[in-house]
Design a protein around this motif. Structure first.
Motif, PDB file in Angstrom:
ATOM      1  N   HIS A  96       0.842  -1.188   0.000  1.00 43.61           N
ATOM      2  CA  HIS A  96       0.000   0.000   0.000  1.00 43.61           C
ATOM      3  C   HIS A  96       0.885   1.248   0.000  1.00 43.61           C
ATOM      4  O   HIS A  96       1.703   1.436   0.909  1.00 43.61           O
ATOM      5  CB  HIS A  96      -0.911   0.018   1.232  1.00 43.61           C
ATOM      6  N   ILE A  97       0.739   2.076  -1.001  1.00 44.49           N
ATOM      7  CA  ILE A  97       1.545   3.294  -1.093  1.00 44.49           C
ATOM      8  C   ILE A  97       1.233   4.214   0.086  1.00 44.49           C
ATOM      9  O   ILE A  97       2.131   4.697   0.777  1.00 44.49           O
ATOM     10  CB  ILE A  97       1.284   3.997  -2.439  1.00 44.49           C
ATOM     11  N   ASP A  98      -0.042   4.460   0.304  1.00 44.63           N
ATOM     12  CA  ASP A  98      -0.489   5.135   1.526  1.00 44.63           C
ATOM     13  C   ASP A  98      -0.969   4.053   2.473  1.00 44.63           C
ATOM     14  O   ASP A  98      -1.857   3.266   2.120  1.00 44.63           O
ATOM     15  CB  ASP A  98      -1.622   6.118   1.221  1.00 44.63           C
ATOM     16  N   ASN A 110      -3.455   2.845  -5.263  1.00 43.90           N
ATOM     17  CA  ASN A 110      -2.749   2.841  -3.981  1.00 43.90           C
ATOM     18  C   ASN A 110      -1.918   1.577  -3.772  1.00 43.90           C
ATOM     19  O   ASN A 110      -1.377   1.379  -2.687  1.00 43.90           O
ATOM     20  CB  ASN A 110      -3.744   2.996  -2.819  1.00 43.90           C
ATOM     21  N   LEU A 111      -1.787   0.743  -4.784  1.00 42.13           N
ATOM     22  CA  LEU A 111      -1.031  -0.505  -4.647  1.00 42.13           C
ATOM     23  C   LEU A 111       0.101  -0.568  -5.654  1.00 42.13           C
ATOM     24  O   LEU A 111      -0.035  -0.129  -6.798  1.00 42.13           O
ATOM     25  CB  LEU A 111      -1.963  -1.706  -4.836  1.00 42.13           C
ATOM     26  N   VAL A 112       1.213  -1.129  -5.215  1.00 43.54           N
ATOM     27  CA  VAL A 112       2.374  -1.278  -6.078  1.00 43.54           C
ATOM     28  C   VAL A 112       3.015  -2.636  -5.813  1.00 43.54           C
ATOM     29  O   VAL A 112       3.020  -3.127  -4.675  1.00 43.54           O
ATOM     30  CB  VAL A 112       3.398  -0.135  -5.833  1.00 43.54           C
ATOM     31  N   ALA A 113       3.520  -3.271  -6.862  1.00 45.52           N
ATOM     32  CA  ALA A 113       4.204  -4.562  -6.723  1.00 45.52           C
ATOM     33  C   ALA A 113       5.671  -4.320  -6.364  1.00 45.52           C
ATOM     34  O   ALA A 113       6.392  -3.616  -7.080  1.00 45.52           O
ATOM     35  CB  ALA A 113       4.108  -5.360  -8.029  1.00 45.52           C
ATOM     36  N   LYS A 135       5.667   9.300  -2.884  1.00 45.09           N
ATOM     37  CA  LYS A 135       5.917   9.983  -4.143  1.00 45.09           C
ATOM     38  C   LYS A 135       6.862   9.174  -5.025  1.00 45.09           C
ATOM     39  O   LYS A 135       6.627   9.023  -6.239  1.00 45.09           O
ATOM     40  CB  LYS A 135       6.508  11.371  -3.877  1.00 45.09           C
ATOM     41  N   ALA A 136       7.927   8.622  -4.441  1.00 43.79           N
ATOM     42  CA  ALA A 136       8.885   7.831  -5.205  1.00 43.79           C
ATOM     43  C   ALA A 136       8.255   6.533  -5.707  1.00 43.79           C
ATOM     44  O   ALA A 136       8.526   6.092  -6.834  1.00 43.79           O
ATOM     45  CB  ALA A 136      10.107   7.520  -4.337  1.00 43.79           C
ATOM     46  N   LEU A 137       7.412   5.914  -4.897  1.00 45.05           N
ATOM     47  CA  LEU A 137       6.756   4.680  -5.298  1.00 45.05           C
ATOM     48  C   LEU A 137       5.789   4.908  -6.456  1.00 45.05           C
ATOM     49  O   LEU A 137       5.717   4.110  -7.392  1.00 45.05           O
ATOM     50  CB  LEU A 137       6.005   4.066  -4.115  1.00 45.05           C
ATOM     51  N   LYS A 138       5.040   5.994  -6.413  1.00 45.37           N
ATOM     52  CA  LYS A 138       4.113   6.305  -7.499  1.00 45.37           C
ATOM     53  C   LYS A 138       4.865   6.541  -8.804  1.00 45.37           C
ATOM     54  O   LYS A 138       4.437   6.091  -9.864  1.00 45.37           O
ATOM     55  CB  LYS A 138       3.281   7.535  -7.135  1.00 45.37           C
TER      56      LYS A 138
END
Length: 367
Positions: A96-98, A110-113, A135-138
């Motif tokens: 979860h990014i947030d 809001n999800l990233v692998a 911010k970096a993950l997005k």
């Protein structure tokens, strides 16, 4: 477990959607565990199986699971690969990014692998580690997913190039391809065969095809200069494909996987067994309507195309009739879904013979 079986294995999906990393989920299933059996275990026993406290919360229903459509979409668009390091050999987990505890947000945005290493960095407060803040993950997610889509187009270009400009494309929707190529800035005058095509009267000075005088032929290449024409059109196709992004969906034809990841207007590549059927009685000239269809389980792709755009007599009379193994470049026009089936109505941009290595989306090191 292959990428395809991962995608189709509901038990695997059930564990990954509850924040169990991909490698551990596979190991648990191979050891005979199921979500049902794990949910009956105590936190202590689950912890001994290397399941994290976060995942235990999902397994014990302390948190709602990530919806299947969201899970599959994020994993597909990231090609089951960490969006930060891009290493396809590493296990992955959805992050979860947030933070969920604050956002309660299971949406795709809001999800990233992430691999376990970068997942740890995302949770780390160590100022010496890579700062994987939201911010970096997005940014990493956006960049990687764009790269995944671009790599599908590049691999289609490479596969068609191996034909050495021979008969790779059975059918080319000349009007659509040249219109689309012009929009993305392809310079027709720089094509190697431009001078020859111009002198033969097969194109105008802008490089656009002038095939109207052949509209009564059995197909667009039924003339003595067909090889020059095909070479020119092949080069335009290559330039066009090299400038777009597309999804190779050949290996993801289950209803639960394709329904949420393909949108109207998307350009896709689809390889496998197709059925081609005449929809008109015309045997020559424009308007030789034929239906292209590929159906696997509850997923169906259909398109009407003009047989006149065939690139050879063999393609016109044989390879674009009946049941054939082929690859199709399609533009999705509409999507209809019910409880039993999802149907994609498409525009056919081109049809090729079965290009090697494009049945699967596993291309090795994707960078």
């Amino acid at each position: 477990m292959s990428l395809t079986s991962k995608n189709k294995n509901k038990s695997f999906e059930a564990l990954v959607s509850r924040k169990v990393d991909s490698r551990l989920a596979q190991s648990l299933l191979e050891a005979g565990h199921t979500l049902a059996s794990l949910s009956q275990m105590s936190e202590a026993k689950l912890s001994k199986l290397s399941i994290t406290a976060e995942a235990i919360g999902y397994i014990h229903n302390h948190r709602p699971r990530i919806p299947s459509k969201v899970l599959n979409s994020v994993l597909f668009k990231s090609r089951w690969t960490c969006c930060v390091c891009h290493d396809p050999t590493k296990e992955i987990i959805l992050h979860h990014i947030d933070e969920w505890s604050e956002s309660r947000d299971h949406s795709e945005k809001n999800l990233v692998a992430l691999c376990l290493n970068d997942h740890g960095k995302a949770h780390s407060q160590n100022q010496l580690s890579l700062n994987l803040n939201p911010k970096a993950l997005k940014a990493a997610k956006k960049q990687w997913q764009q790269e995944v889509r671009a790599s599908d187009a590049r691999n289609l270009v490479l596969a068609s190039a191996f034909s050495d400009n021979s008969h790779c494309w059975y059918h080319i929707n000349h009007q659509r391809i040249f219109s689309a190529a012009k929009k993305v800035g392809v310079n027709f005058q720089q094509m190697p065969d431009y001078p020859a095509m111009l002198s033969l009267g097969l194109i105008n000075s802008d490089g656009l095809l002038t095939l109207g005088h052949m509209s009564n032929n059995i197909h667009a290449y039924a003339h003595g200069n067909c090889m020059v024409q095909y070479s020119y059109v092949h080069d335009v196709m290559t330039e066009y494909l090299d400038s777009i992004a597309l999804d190779n969906v050949s290996d993801y034809l289950d209803k639960g996987s394709v329904g949420h990841r393909i949108r109207e207007g998307d350009t896709i590549y689809l390889q496998g067994a197709f059925t081609f059927k005449d929809k008109s009685t015309a045997g020559q000239g424009l308007g030789q309507n034929r239906k292209l269809r590929r159906r696997v389980g509850g997923v169906e792709f259909v398109s009407i195309f003009d047989g006149w755009d065939s690139t050879s007599t063999s393609a016109w009379g044989c390879w674009l009739r009946g049941r054939q193994s082929a690859g199709a470049l399609l533009k999705v026009r509409s999507i209809k879904e019910n409880s039993n089936r999802i149907k994609f109505k498409c525009t056919t941009l081109a049809v090729a013979f079965g290009l090697n290595d494009l049945k699967s989306r596993q291309y090795g090191n994707y960078g």
